[in-house]
Every structure is written in structure tokens, then in C-alpha cells.
Design an enzyme around this catalytic site. Structure first.
Site, PDB file in Angstrom:
ATOM      1  CG  HIS A  24      -2.152  -0.756   1.163  1.00 15.12           C
ATOM      2  ND1 HIS A  24      -2.893  -1.101   2.269  1.00 15.12           N
ATOM      3  CD2 HIS A  24      -2.811  -1.263   0.104  1.00 15.12           C
ATOM      4  CE1 HIS A  24      -3.948  -1.804   1.903  1.00 15.12           C
ATOM      5  NE2 HIS A  24      -3.916  -1.916   0.600  1.00 15.12           N
ATOM      6  CG  HIS A  80     -10.130  -6.623  -3.387  1.00 14.68           C
ATOM      7  ND1 HIS A  80     -10.745  -5.395  -3.305  1.00 14.68           N
ATOM      8  CD2 HIS A  80      -8.959  -6.493  -2.696  1.00 14.68           C
ATOM      9  CE1 HIS A  80      -9.987  -4.572  -2.601  1.00 14.68           C
ATOM     10  NE2 HIS A  80      -8.899  -5.199  -2.229  1.00 14.68           N
ATOM     11  CD  GLU A  82      -5.952  -2.416  -2.221  1.00 10.46           C
ATOM     12  OE1 GLU A  82      -6.562  -3.227  -1.508  1.00 10.46           O
ATOM     13  OE2 GLU A  82      -5.235  -1.503  -1.766  1.00 10.46           O
ATOM     14  CG  ASP A  84      -3.113  -6.198  -3.792  1.00 11.46           C
ATOM     15  OD1 ASP A  84      -4.048  -5.436  -4.072  1.00 11.46           O
ATOM     16  OD2 ASP A  84      -3.107  -6.912  -2.773  1.00 11.46           O
ATOM     17  CG  HIS A 146      -9.529  -4.298   2.590  1.00 15.36           C
ATOM     18  ND1 HIS A 146      -8.752  -3.153   2.512  1.00 15.36           N
ATOM     19  CD2 HIS A 146      -9.140  -5.058   1.564  1.00 15.36           C
ATOM     20  CE1 HIS A 146      -7.914  -3.233   1.503  1.00 15.36           C
ATOM     21  NE2 HIS A 146      -8.130  -4.387   0.908  1.00 15.36           N
ATOM     22  CG  ASP A 165      -7.164  -8.258   0.294  1.00 17.35           C
ATOM     23  OD1 ASP A 165      -6.117  -8.750  -0.137  1.00 17.35           O
ATOM     24  OD2 ASP A 165      -7.599  -7.156  -0.092  1.00 17.35           O
ATOM     25  CE1 TYR A 193      -3.246  -8.549   4.073  1.00 16.92           C
ATOM     26  CE2 TYR A 193      -5.453  -8.805   4.961  1.00 16.92           C
ATOM     27  CZ  TYR A 193      -4.611  -8.549   3.895  1.00 16.92           C
ATOM     28  OH  TYR A 193      -5.139  -8.273   2.667  1.00 16.92           O
ATOM     29  CG  HIS A 226      -2.312 -10.907   0.133  1.00 15.94           C
ATOM     30  ND1 HIS A 226      -1.470 -10.469  -0.867  1.00 15.94           N
ATOM     31  CD2 HIS A 226      -3.339 -10.023   0.173  1.00 15.94           C
ATOM     32  CE1 HIS A 226      -1.980  -9.371  -1.406  1.00 15.94           C
ATOM     33  NE2 HIS A 226      -3.114  -9.086  -0.805  1.00 15.94           N
TER      34      HIS A 226
HETATM   35 FE1  FEO Z   1      -7.062  -5.169  -0.845  1.00 14.35          FE
HETATM   36 FE2  FEO Z   1      -4.673  -7.542  -1.368  1.00 14.35          FE
HETATM   37  O1  FEO Z   1      -5.660  -5.998  -1.729  1.00 14.35           O
END
Ligand code: FEO
Length: 401
Positions: A24, A80, A82, A84, A146, A165, A193, A226
Site C-alpha cells: 500500500h 477485489h 485493488e 495487487d 475490506h 484478502d 494483517y 495473500h
Molecule cells: Fe485489498 Fe490484497 O488488496
């Protein structure tokens, strides 16, 4: 990461990012690296569940190619948006331009904003399913876990949950499964996390866990996007989330401070002595030499937080502010707090600390402890007494969530 089989026809095709030390942007320290997990399902239809961070797009395609030509992908699920997890979406879609992109309504909105592509989107809601042949993809919306777009994908035939996530950790390993890794390290990263990403959404986590139970989704394996995959003890991470989200805490206090000329440090040490005398576990952090994400992780299970600062310009010293900003933003639940600090000509730091703590939902349990100049022996003794009193409040008051 080499391609790893999860079940007949299902492979992990994601990548390990061994080198990342901040995630991030500069906001989250990742001492142990991370991974971007993606899952390939080869059935009558071919599905890819999530992709990876953009710089790893070629590695993802190579991994898919080991199993099947990426052009054969029929369905790309974006749990999701984002980057990544979606940085490689445009590259994948170049290979299979007719594939359907499955996502939530907010996911579609965000994908269009990010990538400006008119892909063949299919928006799904909780309970919607897509049959692949032998396997079914079932979707569960998970807004604010999230991001507003977040959702989970579930394969009922395997009781396999792919929650993106949620339940993840920034943990790089060449071993994919929980039973192949040092589980204490994995759990420490999972706690970090949760503390640094999911903490503000704890009430939604509690509701989502209840909803999963009501939906009757049996869970035998959890494959987050992750870190490691929970195949041996998925209940371990679910139970930890239940504990963290419901605000269960221990008789533990985090003391974090910084100091200009050493007086506030003397108070910090006296506070630890006072807490110790009452048998309350504590970890002390000098903020300028500590990692604020690690401090937040330590705070996850603690019932108390005591923050100290010298005063400069009638306010706290700037190095203390980032920890307080994290507390204000992440809103760790069920915490008692207090402020302390020494000042020279005029005070002010403790008022700012108390304001930050209150805005973060921390209940102030004691008036601030503050002294002018250098603490005398009797002031250090008073500080020990003040901390011991705080410790007794910690022991007497398990706080309601
Ligand atoms: Fe909310 Fe692993 O990105």
C-alpha cells in the site's frame, strides 16, 4: 512460486513477492514479503480466480501456460479490484478477450475506472452461481472486507472458500499450505494483517462470519489471495478472526512513547515497572525506533494502550503522531487508554494524545500522568503507582464489545 495443485482440476498459479518491504505504498511494512495468489480451474469451462500485481503478469501467464493455454480461459473472477490482484487483468484479458469478467457491482465500477476497458462484465450478488461442469462457483458479497467491491468465491463441491484478502497474511514462502509452514509465524502475520487492514471493519467481520454460518457453507479449505492456504486447520484462522473481530483481549498493555531529553522515557520505564508489579504483561515501544504496523499488531490482543510524548510547541512531538493516527484510523476495539509525558516550560502533548485516543474509540481510563522538567524519585514512584492503578483497571474491566 511453482504451480501447485489444490484439488483435481484446481491449481494455484499465483506468484511470491519475496522482496516487497512496504505494501500500500509506504503504509504497511511487510518484513516477510507477500504473495499474490490466483487460482486456475480447468473444468468443462476454464476459470481464473483473481490475478496478480502487474509487475508479475508474465510469471502468472507462464504459470497458467504450464496447465493450459491462457486463451482458453472462459471466466475471470475478480473478487477485489485493488491492483495487487488486478494489475495483471488487462494482460490476461488480452489473451482471452471473450472471457466473462465476474465481479460485484462496485467491482465493475472500479475496474472500469482503473482499466478503461469494456470487457464482458457479469455482475454477481450473494447466492449467484456459475456452473463450470464438475465444479460450481458460488459468490458471497463481502463489502468493506475490506473494500466496497470485495466478494468471496466458494466452490461447494470442495468446500473451498477463496476470500481474497480476508484470512490472508503478508507472508512469502515456497510452501503453499499451513501444515508446511511455521504456523506461529503465519498467525503473527495474519494478526498483523487483521490489525492493520481489517480492524476498522470488525463489526462487519462478525456479521460476515455469522452469515457464512447461516448460509451453511461448510469450509474445508480457505485459499486467500495473500500468504498460505489453510487446508489443515481452516478453523484456526476462522476462530482467530472471530476472536479479533469480537474484541477479545488479554491482560496486556502496550506502552508507546518518544522523548526529547529522556524525561518521558524515564516515565515510560516507571510505567512498565508499575504494570509489572501488578502482573500485567506489557510491551514497550520507543516509537522512533519501532515499526508502527508492528505496534498496531501488538495492540490487537492487548486491553490497554498508554501513549507518551514530550511536549514541543505546546503539542506532542511529531514522531509520535503516526501511531496515534493509526489508532484513530484503525479504531482497535475494546481498549482502555491513558497518556503521559514530561514537559519543560509548558505542556500540551497529553491533551493531543487523549484527543487522538478518544477519536480512535479508546476509552480513557485514567487522567494523564504528566510532570514538569526531569522526574524526581517521588515523581517516578507516583508514576509507578499511576501505572499500577491502570493495571488494576485492566484486570477488573474486561470491556464489552
Ligand atoms: Fe485489498 Fe490484497 O488488496
Amino acid at each position: 512460486m511453482t504451480v501447485t495443485k489444490l484439488a483435481p482440476g484446481i491449481w494455484s498459479v499465483g506468484v511470491v513477492d519475496w522482496d516487497i518491504r512496504y505494501f500500500h505504498g509506504p503504509t504497511y511494512s511487510t518484513h516477510r514479503g507477500t504473495s499474490y495468489n490466483a487460482f486456475l480451474i480447468v473444468d468443462e469451462k476454464v476459470a481464473l480466480i483473481d490475478t496478480v500485481y502487474g509487475p508479475f503478469r508474465a510469471e502468472l501467464l507462464d504459470n497458467i501456460q504450464e496447465i493450459i493455454d491462457p486463451a482458453k480461459i472462459d471466466v475471470l473472477v475478480v473478487n477485489h479490484l485493488e491492483p495487487d490482484h488486478t494489475g495483471a487483468v488487462p494482460t490476461v484479458m488480452e489473451k482471452c478477450p471473450n472471457a466473462k469478467v465476474i465481479c460485484s457491482g462496485k467491482g465493475k465500477e472500479g475496474l472500469i475506472a482503473h482499466y478503461k476497458e469494456d470487457w464482458d462484465y457479469q455482475v454477481v450478488k450473494t447466492g449467484d452461481t456459475i456452473g463450470l461442469g464438475k465444479y460450481t462457483l458460488q459468490f458471497v458479497e463481502a463489502p468493506m472486507l475490506h473494500w466496497p467491491d470485495s466478494m468471496f468465491t466458494y466452490i461447494p463441491e470442495l468446500a473451498l472458500l477463496m476470500p481474497n484478502d480476508a484470512f490472508g497474511q503478508h507472508f512469502a514462502s515456497n510452501k503453499l499450505f499451513d501444515d508446511e509452514n511455521d504456523i506461529e509465524l503465519v498467525m503473527a502475520e495474519a494478526a498483523k494483517y487483521y490489525a492493520n487492514i481489517l480492524s476498522p471493519f470488525s463489526r462487519l467481520v462478525v456479521k460476515k462470519l455469522e452469515e457464512l454460518q447461516k448460509l451453511g457453507l461448510e469450509i474445508k479449505m480457505i485459499a486467500p489471495s495473500h500468504g498460505i492456504i489453510w487446508r489443515s486447520e481452516p478453523e484456526r484462522i476462522v476462530e482467530a478472526y472471530r476472536r479479533w473481530a469480537s474484541g477479545e483481549t488479554e491482560e496486556r498493555v502496550v506502552v508507546a512513547y518518544d522523548t526529547m531529553w529522556g524525561s518521558t522515557e524515564k516515565l515510560a520505564r516507571a510505567i512498565v515497572e508499575g504494570l509489572t508489579a501488578e502482573g500485567v504483561a506489557t510491551r514497550m515501544f520507543k516509537i522512533s525506533v519501532s515499526d508502527r504496523n508492528d505496534i498496531m499488531a501488538e495492540l490487537l490482543n492487548a486491553r490497554g494502550v498508554i501513549i507518551g510524548s514530550s511536549t514541543i510547541n505546546n503539542d506532542l512531538i511529531p514522531v509520535v503522531a503516526p501511531v496515534l493516527e493509526e489508532i484513530r484510523g484503525l479504531k482497535p476495539i475494546n481498549k482502555l487508554g491513558a497518556a503521559f509525558g514530561a514537559y519543560g516550560w509548558r505542556g500540551g502533548a497529553v491533551k493531543s494524545i487523549e484527543k487522538f485516543l478518544s477519536e480512535g474509540g479508546v476509552k480513557l481510563a485514567s487522567d494523564a500522568f504528566t510532570i514538569q522538567w526531569v522526574p524526581e524519585d517521588e515523581e517516578l514512584e507516583a508514576c509507578r503507582t499511576w501505572a499500577a492503578d491502570f493495571a488494576r483497571k485492566i484486570k477488573e474491566q474486561p470491556i464489552d464489545s
